[in-house]
Design an enzyme around this catalytic site. Structure first.
Site, PDB file in Angstrom:
ATOM      1  N   GLU A 105       0.993  -1.343   0.013  1.00 33.30           N
ATOM      2  CA  GLU A 105       0.161  -0.213  -0.093  1.00 33.30           C
ATOM      3  C   GLU A 105       1.029   1.306   0.191  1.00 33.30           C
ATOM      4  OE1 GLU A 105      -1.387   1.592   3.984  1.00 33.30           O
ATOM      5  OE2 GLU A 105      -1.404  -0.967   4.349  1.00 33.30           O
ATOM      6  N   ARG A 136      -2.232  10.254   7.450  1.00 34.61           N
ATOM      7  CA  ARG A 136      -2.059  10.273   6.279  1.00 34.61           C
ATOM      8  C   ARG A 136      -3.719   9.944   5.269  1.00 34.61           C
ATOM      9  NH1 ARG A 136      -0.357   4.767   6.787  1.00 34.61           N
ATOM     10  NH2 ARG A 136      -0.040   4.433   4.376  1.00 34.61           N
ATOM     11  N   HIS A 159     -10.970   4.641   3.167  1.00 33.42           N
ATOM     12  CA  HIS A 159      -9.504   3.734   4.004  1.00 33.42           C
ATOM     13  C   HIS A 159     -10.051   2.278   4.331  1.00 33.42           C
ATOM     14  CE1 HIS A 159      -7.360   2.843   7.997  1.00 33.42           C
ATOM     15  NE2 HIS A 159      -6.676   3.855   7.250  1.00 33.42           N
ATOM     16  N   ARG A 180      -5.577   6.037  -0.324  1.00 27.09           N
ATOM     17  CA  ARG A 180      -4.268   5.181  -0.497  1.00 27.09           C
ATOM     18  C   ARG A 180      -4.228   4.186  -2.221  1.00 27.09           C
ATOM     19  NH1 ARG A 180      -4.762   6.410   3.549  1.00 27.09           N
ATOM     20  NH2 ARG A 180      -3.907   5.784   5.949  1.00 27.09           N
TER      21      ARG A 180
END
Length: 204
Positions: free
Chosen positions: A164, A175, A194, A179
């Protein structure tokens, strides 16, 4: 008197005899005349064939009767050339028409997941893809770590298959929730919630 008549008679007999000898000699020197022979069957057949050929062949035409021909062979080729040009015009596309093969669009789903194109990704995701291709450096130490796929949202693979990477969220102090997950076979997935859902990134 009797002697004179006898002399005249002897002379006449000699003249007649000489004339007969001369006639016989001339007649004996003439070639023997042969009777005219009848024409052979083959000669008759040949004569008939020649006559038939002479009757069947058309008489030679005089210069006045000859049909005039075109002065140039191009006059005979004109219809063919016109037909060929028309066929070529029908087959060729109009000027300015595009002949390029249209680009095949992305499929709607891959691996059971919806597809997202590069144009649909946020610019930060494109930056992350560029870092992945270069091999870093990445902004967070967690980038490049193994993604466990615990939720099994992605196709099941052996452990360590997925990794990831963070997609920076502007204004976020952490963050964030975005992703990119990369598979060992080159697969790329994007999530902006997420890991709750994924979309397969389409790279033509």
């Amino acid at each position: 008197m009797k002697r004179m008549s006898r002399g005249f008679g002897g002379l006449l007999a000699f003249v007649i005899a000489a004339a007969l000898v001369i006639v016989w000699w001339r007649w004996s020197e003439r070639p023997a005349s042969t009777p005219p022979s009848e024409p052979s069957p083959l000669a008759i057949v040949a004569t008939d064939a020649n006559a038939a050929t002479a009757h069947s062949s058309p008489p030679a035409s005089s210069p006045q009767e000859q049909v005039a021909v075109p002065a140039s062979a191009d006059a005979l080729k004109t219809p063919t050339n016109a037909t060929t040009s028309a066929a070529a015009s029908a087959e060729s596309p109009p000027t300015g028409a595009s002949t390029a093969t249209p680009t095949r669009g992305p499929p709607e789903r891959i691996d059971g997941l919806p597809v997202i194109t590069l144009d649909e990704l946020p610019p930060e995701a494109l930056d992350t893809l560029a870092l992945i291709e270069r091999g870093g450096p990445f902004p967070f130490r967690q980038d490049g770590t193994i993604f466990q796929n615990r939720e099994r949202r992605l196709p099941l693979k052996p452990a360590g298959y997925y990794r990831e990477y963070t997609v920076i969220t502007p204004g976020a102090s952490t963050r964030g929730a975005r992703r990119i997950v990369a598979g060992a076979g080159g697969e790329l997935y994007y999530t902006d919630d997420h890991y709750a859902s994924f979309r397969r990134i389409w790279k033509p």
